[in-house]
Design a protein around this motif. Structure first.
Motif, PDB file in Angstrom:
ATOM      1  N   UNK A 168       0.833  -1.217   0.000  1.00 22.57           N
ATOM      2  CA  UNK A 168       0.000   0.000   0.000  1.00 22.57           C
ATOM      3  C   UNK A 168       0.862   1.261   0.000  1.00 22.57           C
ATOM      4  N   UNK A 169       1.822   1.295  -0.889  1.00 27.51           N
ATOM      5  CA  UNK A 169       2.773   2.409  -0.915  1.00 27.51           C
ATOM      6  C   UNK A 169       2.126   3.709  -1.381  1.00 27.51           C
ATOM      7  N   UNK A 170       1.014   3.651  -2.114  1.00 25.17           N
ATOM      8  CA  UNK A 170       0.337   4.862  -2.574  1.00 25.17           C
ATOM      9  C   UNK A 170      -0.498   5.514  -1.469  1.00 25.17           C
ATOM     10  N   UNK A 171      -0.783   4.759  -0.411  1.00 24.94           N
ATOM     11  CA  UNK A 171      -1.653   5.248   0.652  1.00 24.94           C
ATOM     12  C   UNK A 171      -1.046   6.461   1.346  1.00 24.94           C
ATOM     13  N   UNK A 172      -1.818   7.534   1.455  1.00 25.93           N
ATOM     14  CA  UNK A 172      -1.370   8.735   2.133  1.00 25.93           C
ATOM     15  C   UNK A 172      -0.647   9.730   1.252  1.00 25.93           C
ATOM     16  N   UNK A 199      -1.883  -3.515  -3.376  1.00 24.47           N
ATOM     17  CA  UNK A 199      -2.521  -2.250  -3.733  1.00 24.47           C
ATOM     18  C   UNK A 199      -4.003  -2.473  -3.959  1.00 24.47           C
ATOM     19  N   UNK A 200      -4.670  -1.476  -4.541  1.00 26.92           N
ATOM     20  CA  UNK A 200      -6.052  -1.650  -4.952  1.00 26.92           C
ATOM     21  C   UNK A 200      -6.142  -1.343  -6.443  1.00 26.92           C
ATOM     22  N   UNK A 201      -7.311  -1.529  -6.993  1.00 30.05           N
ATOM     23  CA  UNK A 201      -7.466  -1.455  -8.451  1.00 30.05           C
ATOM     24  C   UNK A 201      -7.313  -0.040  -8.987  1.00 30.05           C
ATOM     25  N   UNK A 202      -7.256   0.970  -8.089  1.00 28.10           N
ATOM     26  CA  UNK A 202      -7.126   2.350  -8.552  1.00 28.10           C
ATOM     27  C   UNK A 202      -5.678   2.736  -8.821  1.00 28.10           C
ATOM     28  N   UNK A 203      -4.737   1.968  -8.273  1.00 33.39           N
ATOM     29  CA  UNK A 203      -3.324   2.314  -8.386  1.00 33.39           C
ATOM     30  C   UNK A 203      -2.590   1.184  -9.095  1.00 33.39           C
ATOM     31  N   UNK A 204      -2.511   1.261 -10.419  1.00 33.82           N
ATOM     32  CA  UNK A 204      -1.922   0.181 -11.194  1.00 33.82           C
ATOM     33  C   UNK A 204      -0.957   0.762 -12.218  1.00 33.82           C
ATOM     34  N   UNK A 205       0.345   0.817 -11.911  1.00 36.79           N
ATOM     35  CA  UNK A 205       1.312   1.319 -12.880  1.00 36.79           C
ATOM     36  C   UNK A 205       1.306   0.497 -14.161  1.00 36.79           C
ATOM     37  N   UNK A 489     -10.586   8.552  -8.926  1.00 38.77           N
ATOM     38  CA  UNK A 489      -9.287   8.663  -8.263  1.00 38.77           C
ATOM     39  C   UNK A 489      -8.194   8.926  -9.290  1.00 38.77           C
ATOM     40  N   UNK A 490      -8.116   8.085 -10.283  1.00 33.41           N
ATOM     41  CA  UNK A 490      -7.123   8.277 -11.328  1.00 33.41           C
ATOM     42  C   UNK A 490      -7.630   7.789 -12.670  1.00 33.41           C
ATOM     43  N   UNK A 497      -2.036   4.208 -15.798  1.00 32.70           N
ATOM     44  CA  UNK A 497      -1.139   5.340 -15.958  1.00 32.70           C
ATOM     45  C   UNK A 497       0.230   4.835 -16.375  1.00 32.70           C
ATOM     46  N   UNK A 498       0.774   5.396 -17.431  1.00 32.28           N
ATOM     47  CA  UNK A 498       2.096   4.977 -17.874  1.00 32.28           C
ATOM     48  C   UNK A 498       3.147   5.970 -17.405  1.00 32.28           C
TER      49      UNK A 498
END
Length: 498
Positions: A168-172, A199-205, A489-490, A497-498
């Motif tokens: 969960x590195x994107x959290x916060x 992570x969750x489905x909103x943060x997918x590099x 969210x994104x 996101x690339x």
């Protein structure tokens, strides 16, 4: 190690007290592939990360190979939370110490923490990348949650890992920092580092190639990322109809008034000339980048910051420091923050943590009345935690711990809720449930809400006002239409996101 290695899991199982927490996990992540792990709170994602790191005992095997030959790679694991320690090595700073000028001096600075892992030039480069150069000499205890998360990441990157596991590195992180992190992870993946994200489905590099979906300690779906839209376990959780009773939140006059509030540490101005009034029943979003002063602002309201008593701050009609005790003020405010969660003794039971909300203590040290015991049980039942009431907080997932602290904030029928990223650590289903709960509470009781979040879709619909901070300087917008928050969210599940 040059190039990627493959990771092979065969029948990996983790048991504690005879109970299977991870059960018979088998999959292979081929060289050059990168993995995202999804699942509901408590499904076993962090346990899987710890098993891959070798930080938890397991049966079965985890093998690392390069071109068919067994290797011993450098595996870096960035956990979801970072336990702060004093320079003496003692852990467990107390919560208010974060804001205390004298005692915070015992904490290591950002620079001293990182200098143990890398050279000055590399540290400077990473600090510049993550917009932390100006915080180089700041004690860790003074960093925001998002800034601590960046520090954790830099600290592990300095070890030059072959495999980077991020929980969960994107959290916060604020929106700009999340965008930077997407870019960094994609660049690292291109250099031969294997990326594994919890992570969750909103943060997918864009570099992620596969996903593993977990439920109840097992991998129920392992597939290429193009099939992400077929996730099964993250169905929205319905809000329990039997909401525990709450009193009407009514107060004559403004609940909060700040006049020319300015907070400085030495030559650093952290909040600058805040003039703000919150009336009974209003709901506010407090937003801004990491380190903008959002949590500091709430610490003044909640009485945790020592400079609160030298400022023109009026709460519930009384000037702070005019004779009321800190407990008089706290009894009317329900408070949740990421930092508060970290300062509880891990051995505190779920029941005790929730019950401590009656007395605004971090831990339960007083005897409860029968009515208070009943109220605790009602809230734990509401969050489906009644069967875990006597377990220690440490036995719960991060999301479940956050639900306990939300129950702790509500248990005393406060006039005002001050919520610092309350959905942080929750899965998508839990987040939706909490947002629905807050809207329902406001509708039924008129409770005032101060809300911090970096995600617009986590903002309850009852929020109509915004205060935005930029380096401690406020910009206030009144009566903002709900449509202003209606941004994703994104990106959707099919757009990365690339």
């Amino acid at each position: 190690m040059e190039g990627y290695c493959s990771i092979i899991l065969n029948h990996v199982t983790v048991k504690q007290s005879g109970k299977s927490l991870l059960n018979n996990i088998c999959f292979t992540l081929e060289a050059g592939e990168h993995l995202a792990v999804f699942g509901a709170s408590g499904s076993g994602k962090s346990l899987l990360a710890k098993a891959l790191k070798g930080a938890i005992f397991h049966t079965g095997t985890i093998e690392y190979k390069k071109k068919g030959v067994a290797v011993n790679p450098i595996v870096a694991y960035v956990p979801a939370a970072y336990p702060l320690k004093a320079r003496s090595g003692v852990s467990g700073f107390y919560y208010r110490q974060r804001f205390n000028t004298c005692t915070a001096g015992d904490a290591a600075t950002l620079n001293t923490e990182l200098s143990q892992k890398g050279d000055a030039a590399t540290i400077t480069r990473w600090l510049e990348t993550f917009q932390l150069l100006h915080r180089r000499n700041t004690p860790l205890i003074r960093l925001s949650h998002g800034e601590l998360k960046k520090m954790q990441l830099i600290r592990h990157l300095l070890t030059n890992p072959d495999i980077l596991i991020l929980d969960r590195v994107f959290t916060g992180l604020d929106a700009k920092s999340r965008k930077v992190l997407h870019t960094v992870l994609n660049q690292l993946a291109a250099t031969g580092i294997t990326i594994i994200l919890i992570t969750d489905s909103h943060e997918l590099p864009a570099s992620i190639t596969h996903f593993a979906e977990m439920s109840n300690g097992t991998v129920i779906n392992y597939t290429p990322v193009e099939q992400l839209g077929f996730m099964k376990s993250m169905q929205p959780r319905k809000l329990n109809a039997s909401l525990p009773s709450l009193k009407k939140a009514y107060h004559i006059g403004p609940l909060l008034s700040m006049k020319d509030v300015t907070i400085r540490y030495g030559n650093n101005t952290l909040l600058n000339n805040i003039n703000w009034q919150v009336n009974n029943g209003e709901c506010w979003l407090i937003k801004g980048h990491n380190g903008a002063g959002k949590s500091l602002l709430l610490s003044l309201i909640n009485g945790d910051h020592p400079q609160a008593y030298s400022q023109h701050i009026y709460l519930f009609g009384k000037r702070r420091g005019s004779g009321e005790s800190i407990w008089d003020i706290k009894s009317r405010i329900g408070f949740v923050s990421p930092e508060l969660q970290h300062f509880f003794d891990p051995a505190t039971t779920i029941f005790q943590a929730a019950g401590s909300g009656f007395f605004d203590t971090i831990g339960l040290f007083r005897k409860l009345s029968d009515a208070q015991v009943q109220k605790i049980n009602e809230w734990l039942s509401f969050f489906s935690l009644q069967d875990k009431a006597q377990l220690p907080l440490a036995a719960l997932s991060g999301g479940e711990q956050r639900l306990v602290l939300i129950a702790r904030a509500l248990i005393k029928d406060p006039l005002m809720l001050a919520l610092d990223e309350p959905c942080q650590g929750l899965d998508d289903s839990q987040s939706k449930m909490v947002i629905q709960l807050l809207d329902r509470i406001h509708k039924e009781t008129g409770m005032t809400l101060l809300f911090i979040s970096h995600y617009e879709d986590e903002v309850p619909s009852c929020v109509k006002n915004i205060m935005e901070l930029d380096k401690g300087v406020p910009t206030i917008y009144k009566s903002v239409a709900p449509a202003a928050f209606a941004k994703p969210r994104h990106h959707t599940l099919t757009h990365r996101v690339s």
